[in-house]
Design a protein around this motif. Sequence first.
Motif, short mmCIF file in Angstrom:
data_model
loop_
_atom_site.label_atom_id
_atom_site.label_comp_id
_atom_site.label_asym_id
_atom_site.label_seq_id
_atom_site.Cartn_x
_atom_site.Cartn_y
_atom_site.Cartn_z
N MET A 47 -18.08 12.78 7.69
CA MET A 47 -17.32 12.05 8.70
C MET A 47 -18.09 10.83 9.18
O MET A 47 -19.30 10.90 9.42
N TYR A 98 -9.44 14.95 6.51
CA TYR A 98 -10.16 16.04 7.14
C TYR A 98 -9.19 17.10 7.63
O TYR A 98 -8.20 16.80 8.30
N ALA A 103 -12.43 21.54 9.60
CA ALA A 103 -13.51 20.57 9.79
C ALA A 103 -13.49 20.00 11.21
O ALA A 103 -14.56 19.80 11.82
N LYS A 104 -12.31 19.75 11.74
CA LYS A 104 -12.22 19.23 13.11
C LYS A 104 -12.67 20.27 14.12
O LYS A 104 -13.33 19.94 15.12
N GLN A 115 -16.68 18.01 4.26
CA GLN A 115 -15.87 17.14 5.12
C GLN A 115 -16.59 16.81 6.41
O GLN A 115 -16.59 15.66 6.87
N SER A 155 -14.58 8.00 12.89
CA SER A 155 -13.67 9.14 12.77
C SER A 155 -14.02 10.21 13.79
O SER A 155 -13.13 10.83 14.39
#
Length: 399
Positions: A126, A73, A77-78, A122, A130
Amino acid sequence: MPLSLPERRAVIRELAAQYRQATKGQRARLIEQLQTLCGYNRSYAARALRAAAITESATPHAVRPGRGRKPVYGAAAKAALTTCWAILNFPTGKRLQPFLPELVERLEAHGERHLEPTVRDQLVQMSAASIDRFLAAERRRLEVKGRSGTKPGPLLKQQIPVRTWAEWDDATHPGFLEIDLVSHDGGAARGEFAWTLDLVDILTGWTETVALPNKARKWVIEALDTQLSRFPFPIRGIDSDNGSEFINHHLLTWCDSHPIMFTRARAYHKNDGCYVEQKNWSVVRRFVGYLRYEGAEQVQWLNDLYATLRLYTHFFQPLQKTVAKERRGARTYRRYDQAQTPYQRVLALPDTLVSPAQKAVLTAQYTSLNPAAIRRDLLRLQNRLWDPMPLETPHEVPL
């Protein structure tokens, strides 16, 4: 005589300088030379030379790359995950993960967020583990314990049957509610201050809240008259604690006239009202806190917040319900279903319990709602409650 550790390190540094520039065949001979001098096996000798070569060639501030697979990732995406997490008021990974695809769709439909296809893929792929791992550094919560404002109502107890927490396991129809009052005394339970009436449906988790000037029985019955009509299904029963605001002739007569089954919890068994006690924290305390609220103006402010909060809770707050419990020795293991919002649970009910017309009304309302805008409205209304001077603009949700 074997070489000492400082001597072996010196040999590795010397050979590593040659290893960096050597061809494949020359590297094989350098590895054999290191084996002979230091007594290493071939695998460790090769790894030691590679590590030393990287260290020698790196800049002073460079970090040696770790071993293992490449990250799945990316940073985008985070960052998007953190935004979604904040919009939904920081749920756990198991509650957030099933709702992520639908939340992303709602945000994009209202122009709040536009993600690249790779970032979107992504994000929605998840796992719950995660999600919890990525958000672990962001979780800093201050736990505050409250107090009980319930005073016993000894009259009529024999006329109102007892229902324990275990008896709700058989609730297969919506419309059975647990109700409770939450005090807003600010730590000083004297004088007149506001209370919140909390009503929770056992099967779906549908929750309605309303602020009252005090806990007089007339306000409780008036609130029940207005709030029960807001549930998307008929009300079949209510269950309360043993407080005098509930255990009285007025409420018993009101239930008989509707008709609604009226039950009560056992005295001093708070877990008999476990469903509403949970919502007292997750819906009431988390959004209005433990400050003192009093007077008509602040009661109206609370009700303004609750009018927005009910949309947020019903349509954008996934919850999990226990589907099985198993006791092994001294421990109890629970299994939970997939997280769903109360709205999703209502839609999943048969048409015999919730009419198709009512489901269509809820679906149309859901389609029109922007979760990020609702979150901003809640922050603005919270600022009005908590700040001496209300802010002109709400705190921004990170987008």
